[in-house]
Design a protein around this motif. Structure first.
Motif, PDB file in Angstrom:
ATOM      1  N   PHE A   1     -11.455  -2.700   6.814  1.00  8.29           N
ATOM      2  CA  PHE A   1     -10.934  -2.591   5.453  1.00  8.29           C
ATOM      3  C   PHE A   1     -10.173  -1.290   5.245  1.00  8.29           C
ATOM      4  CE2 PHE A   1     -11.457  -0.672   1.268  1.00  8.29           C
ATOM      5  CZ  PHE A   1     -10.716  -1.561   0.532  1.00  8.29           C
ATOM      6  N   SER A   2      -8.913  -1.393   4.849  1.00  7.27           N
ATOM      7  CA  SER A   2      -8.151  -0.228   4.408  1.00  7.27           C
ATOM      8  C   SER A   2      -6.799  -0.658   3.874  1.00  7.27           C
ATOM      9  CB  SER A   2      -7.942   0.746   5.565  1.00  7.27           C
ATOM     10  OG  SER A   2      -7.082   1.783   5.137  1.00  7.27           O
ATOM     11  N   ALA A   3      -6.544  -0.358   2.618  1.00  5.26           N
ATOM     12  CA  ALA A   3      -5.225  -0.647   2.047  1.00  5.26           C
ATOM     13  C   ALA A   3      -4.222   0.415   2.475  1.00  5.26           C
ATOM     14  CB  ALA A   3      -5.309  -0.704   0.528  1.00  5.26           C
ATOM     15  N   GLY A   4      -4.732   1.570   2.928  1.00  8.43           N
ATOM     16  CA  GLY A   4      -3.847   2.653   3.338  1.00  8.43           C
ATOM     17  C   GLY A   4      -3.527   3.643   2.228  1.00  8.43           C
ATOM     18  N   THR A   5      -4.296   3.598   1.154  1.00  3.44           N
ATOM     19  CA  THR A   5      -4.044   4.487   0.014  1.00  3.44           C
ATOM     20  C   THR A   5      -4.173   5.957   0.395  1.00  3.44           C
ATOM     21  OG1 THR A   5      -5.045   2.781  -1.361  1.00  3.44           O
ATOM     22  CG2 THR A   5      -4.645   4.905  -2.403  1.00  3.44           C
ATOM     23  N   ARG A   6      -5.268   6.285   1.074  1.00  2.00           N
ATOM     24  CA  ARG A   6      -5.478   7.689   1.431  1.00  2.00           C
ATOM     25  C   ARG A   6      -4.338   8.238   2.280  1.00  2.00           C
ATOM     26  NH1 ARG A   6     -10.818   9.986   1.432  1.00  2.00           N
ATOM     27  NH2 ARG A   6      -9.990   9.862  -0.676  1.00  2.00           N
ATOM     28  N   GLY A   7      -3.959   7.509   3.309  1.00  2.00           N
ATOM     29  CA  GLY A   7      -2.904   7.987   4.201  1.00  2.00           C
ATOM     30  C   GLY A   7      -1.568   8.115   3.494  1.00  2.00           C
ATOM     31  N   ALA A   8      -1.188   7.087   2.717  1.00  2.00           N
ATOM     32  CA  ALA A   8       0.113   7.091   2.044  1.00  2.00           C
ATOM     33  C   ALA A   8       0.193   8.203   0.997  1.00  2.00           C
ATOM     34  CB  ALA A   8       0.377   5.724   1.407  1.00  2.00           C
ATOM     35  N   THR A   9      -0.908   8.372   0.266  1.00  4.79           N
ATOM     36  CA  THR A   9      -0.949   9.405  -0.768  1.00  4.79           C
ATOM     37  C   THR A   9      -0.904  10.795  -0.139  1.00  4.79           C
ATOM     38  OG1 THR A   9      -2.302   7.903  -2.075  1.00  4.79           O
ATOM     39  CG2 THR A   9      -2.238  10.194  -2.793  1.00  4.79           C
ATOM     40  N   SER A  10      -1.705  10.991   0.892  1.00  7.17           N
ATOM     41  CA  SER A  10      -1.739  12.294   1.562  1.00  7.17           C
ATOM     42  C   SER A  10      -0.367  12.643   2.142  1.00  7.17           C
ATOM     43  CB  SER A  10      -2.793  12.290   2.671  1.00  7.17           C
ATOM     44  OG  SER A  10      -4.069  11.997   2.141  1.00  7.17           O
ATOM     45  N   ALA A  11       0.302  11.644   2.716  1.00  3.01           N
ATOM     46  CA  ALA A  11       1.626  11.889   3.301  1.00  3.01           C
ATOM     47  C   ALA A  11       2.578  12.455   2.245  1.00  3.01           C
ATOM     48  CB  ALA A  11       2.191  10.605   3.904  1.00  3.01           C
ATOM     49  N   GLU A  12       2.520  11.920   1.027  1.00  8.79           N
ATOM     50  CA  GLU A  12       3.381  12.452  -0.046  1.00  8.79           C
ATOM     51  C   GLU A  12       3.091  13.931  -0.307  1.00  8.79           C
ATOM     52  OE1 GLU A  12       3.364  10.175  -3.687  1.00  8.79           O
ATOM     53  OE2 GLU A  12       3.709   8.304  -2.618  1.00  8.79           O
ATOM     54  N   TYR A  13       1.796  14.274  -0.319  1.00  7.62           N
ATOM     55  CA  TYR A  13       1.456  15.680  -0.596  1.00  7.62           C
ATOM     56  C   TYR A  13       1.865  16.599   0.554  1.00  7.62           C
ATOM     57  CZ  TYR A  13      -0.882  14.374  -4.901  1.00  7.62           C
ATOM     58  OH  TYR A  13      -1.129  13.913  -6.165  1.00  7.62           O
ATOM     59  N   PHE A  14       1.731  16.118   1.789  1.00  4.84           N
ATOM     60  CA  PHE A  14       2.197  16.934   2.918  1.00  4.84           C
ATOM     61  C   PHE A  14       3.712  17.145   2.836  1.00  4.84           C
ATOM     62  CE2 PHE A  14      -1.776  15.597   5.251  1.00  4.84           C
ATOM     63  CZ  PHE A  14      -2.245  16.874   5.498  1.00  4.84           C
TER      64      PHE A  14
ATOM     65  N   LEU B   1      -0.015   0.319   2.716  1.00  2.00           N
ATOM     66  CA  LEU B   1       0.771   1.114   1.772  1.00  2.00           C
ATOM     67  C   LEU B   1       1.552   2.225   2.470  1.00  2.00           C
ATOM     68  CD1 LEU B   1      -1.788   1.404  -1.164  1.00  2.00           C
ATOM     69  CD2 LEU B   1       0.205  -0.099  -1.003  1.00  2.00           C
ATOM     70  N   GLN B   2       2.705   2.557   1.905  1.00  2.14           N
ATOM     71  CA  GLN B   2       3.534   3.635   2.433  1.00  2.14           C
ATOM     72  C   GLN B   2       3.809   4.660   1.336  1.00  2.14           C
ATOM     73  OE1 GLN B   2       6.865   2.559   5.099  1.00  2.14           O
ATOM     74  NE2 GLN B   2       6.327   0.444   4.693  1.00  2.14           N
ATOM     75  N   PRO B   3       4.087   5.911   1.765  1.00  5.94           N
ATOM     76  CA  PRO B   3       4.423   6.913   0.757  1.00  5.94           C
ATOM     77  C   PRO B   3       5.576   6.414  -0.120  1.00  5.94           C
ATOM     78  CG  PRO B   3       4.843   7.720   3.018  1.00  5.94           C
ATOM     79  CD  PRO B   3       4.083   6.465   3.127  1.00  5.94           C
ATOM     80  N   PHE B   4       5.545   6.754  -1.374  1.00  6.05           N
ATOM     81  CA  PHE B   4       6.554   6.419  -2.386  1.00  6.05           C
ATOM     82  C   PHE B   4       6.496   4.947  -2.807  1.00  6.05           C
ATOM     83  CE2 PHE B   4       8.301   9.936   0.240  1.00  6.05           C
ATOM     84  CZ  PHE B   4       8.054  10.945  -0.678  1.00  6.05           C
ATOM     85  N   SER B   5       6.726   4.018  -1.876  1.00 10.64           N
ATOM     86  CA  SER B   5       6.725   2.619  -2.306  1.00 10.64           C
ATOM     87  C   SER B   5       5.325   2.171  -2.729  1.00 10.64           C
ATOM     88  CB  SER B   5       7.267   1.703  -1.200  1.00 10.64           C
ATOM     89  OG  SER B   5       6.370   1.627  -0.122  1.00 10.64           O
ATOM     90  N   ARG B   6       4.274   2.893  -2.316  1.00 16.71           N
ATOM     91  CA  ARG B   6       2.911   2.534  -2.707  1.00 16.71           C
ATOM     92  C   ARG B   6       2.744   2.441  -4.228  1.00 16.71           C
ATOM     93  NH1 ARG B   6      -0.579   6.870  -4.613  1.00 16.71           N
ATOM     94  NH2 ARG B   6       0.639   8.778  -4.605  1.00 16.71           N
TER      95      ARG B   6
END
Lengths: 317, 317
Positions: free
Chosen positions: A76-89, A105-110
């Motif tokens: 289970f993982s929608a990818g929220t943590r990774g996509a959100t963190s990528a934006e902050y990095f 999910l991807q940064p921005f389009s999420r």
């Protein structure tokens, strides 16, 4: 009933692969070499601009149960943590290699889920000339403008490189090759391993060629353990990289002891322990000490804490 | 190696659930009653406008392996067939109940994948006033205009109702309740069962509460068979509905005989047999006779073939 999962090695053939044995026996994804060329170019460009680079892994991996894949095991993982963190990095000036599960999910389009925030609702067919227009409400929408501006800035700067995986095999091969390509940056490289990786896989030799017939009774699947890659990542694939792993548990009592044990075993820099029940609002970083983090969008605080630690790591060279 | 899956019932506790036993022992999804209220209103509105209604199911179902879901078994399906077919049914004047796996493709938005056709690339931040605008190329893009026009038309007509499921349990409960709500339309209702539904599930009583620890060896999962729902769908849940099922195989030799056997066993109207290798370009409908279909976007031909047959079905009342 835990009895449905029998973790005893009684029945099995060789069932624990070392990383070395794994890569010696399992086939690489067909486009790996080509993808790594792209990564090397990206890393060289960032190095020339003196940028730190973080590899963010995101989303779950699958374990196909058949060669012609119909059924698979998934994490289970929608990818929220990774996509959100990528934006902050990205916001903090890092270049990001975003290695994610296809369709996660991807940064921005999420921010624009097809289900809850469908972008076709932003658009109109203009009465005047039949062209595509923007609804007046969206034209001045502050959230959309902020996301769009950040997205265009990243595109112009060329600081985001995206890679996709589906299976745990894709993930393992890609992780090793990307880490090796990134290791030229030494301490300036960060590894933020937020993907939810399967603990088990089916070696190629054991895969059924066709769709398994369902028969009349119960179903048994025998899988082997995925090799632990943190050790070779720390000791062989990278050099002085700043490595952040995640530990997800649903049983809170196991979380902190397991996070600490992982740090001791693998000798990397940070473990972020994560309680599945409260993952959006509660989180600990256990490294030298343990820091409890509380925030609305937790990734902002995780990233700023890591930036501080990465800076110290680079300075301590 | 098929030996990894042992379809023999030797070890098991009661492993085949009848539909009746299934619904008597497994808990319904919490929001079911509320969702069915929405379906009933939708159906009544379409009935008042004398519209045929098709239930399109789409995407794969999961089988959670733990109560606090970390790992699950999944069936491969992006939802392309269901989402594409729904567009053609809508175009033909049908109302559509689109019951799909969360995050799988949806009609209209399916054309704008965040990976391959990201909509943020359509937008600009206008130099003149800092508002959101459309790139000149997209403003007059014929494909975008066609999709957007069809989408707005459907929104204005109110002919699309969307429901989501994740697990095979969600799917089964929802399917039964939606079919019962649709059965008031008698022959005017069509059921287009394109979802990829798991053959197996773990009954609630057997689920492990916490994340299963990975241990040191191989892994065994014992699952039970999902009840066959085509029989109760045909005989109990619907009345005179036009029912279309799909049969997916990777072994071509099994495809046609299994499609024919299903038709005979369940007594519904159409089975669409589907070879996984060539699913985009090759497909057969086996009902009274077998029609081979070849097309670029196969769903257009499937739908027009079904419209013809559904019309005959309504006329033969």
């Amino acid at each position: 009933m835990p009895g449905d999962w029998d973790p005893s090695p009684a029945h099995s053939m060789p069932s624990t692969f070392s990383a070395e044995a794994y890569f010696a026996t399992q086939p690489p994804p067909p486009l790996l070499a080509q993808e790594i060329e792209g990564v090397k170019e990206f890393v060289a460009r960032q190095a020339a601009q003196n940028r730190n680079v973080v590899l963010v892994t995101s989303g779950g991996t699958t374990v196909p149960l058949e060669l012609n894949v119909v059924r698979f095991l998934d994490n289970f993982s929608a990818g929220t943590r990774g996509a959100t963190s990528a934006e902050y990095f990205l916001k903090a000036g890092y270049a990001v290699i975003f290695m994610h599960r296809q369709f996660s999910l991807q940064p921005f389009s999420r921010h624009y889920s097809h289900s809850t925030n469908p972008f076709l609702d932003f658009l109109t067919v203009e009465d005047s000339d039949g062209t595509v227009g923007i609804t007046p409400a969206k034209r001045a929408d502050a959230d959309l403008l902020a996301v769009l501006t950040a997205y265009k800035r990243v595109q112009a700067a060329g600081t985001l490189h995206t890679l996709t995986f589906v299976t745990v095999d894709d993930y393992l091969w890609l992780l090793r090759a990307v880490a090796q390509a990134l290791s030229v940056l030494r301490r300036r490289a960060m590894y933020y391993l937020a993907a939810a990786v399967s603990d088990f896989f089916l070696p190629r030799q054991k895969l059924s060629e066709h769709k398994i017939q369902s028969g009349k009774g119960s179903l048994h699947i025998e899988m082997d353990q995925v090799p632990k890659v943190l050790k070779p990542l720390v000791e062989e694939w990278t050099r002085d990289g700043f490595i952040v792993s995640f530990k997800l548990e649903t049983d809170e009592r196991l979380l902190i002891p397991k996070a600490r044990a992982a740090l001791e075993r693998y000798g990397h820099q940070v473990v972020i322990g994560n309680d599945l029940h409260t993952r959006k609002s509660w989180l600990r970083i256990a490294a030298d000490g343990a820091a409890a983090i509380h925030a609305k969008e937790i990734e902002e605080d995780i990233v700023s804490e890591l930036l501080r630690r990465h800076e110290a790591w680079i300075a301590s060279a």
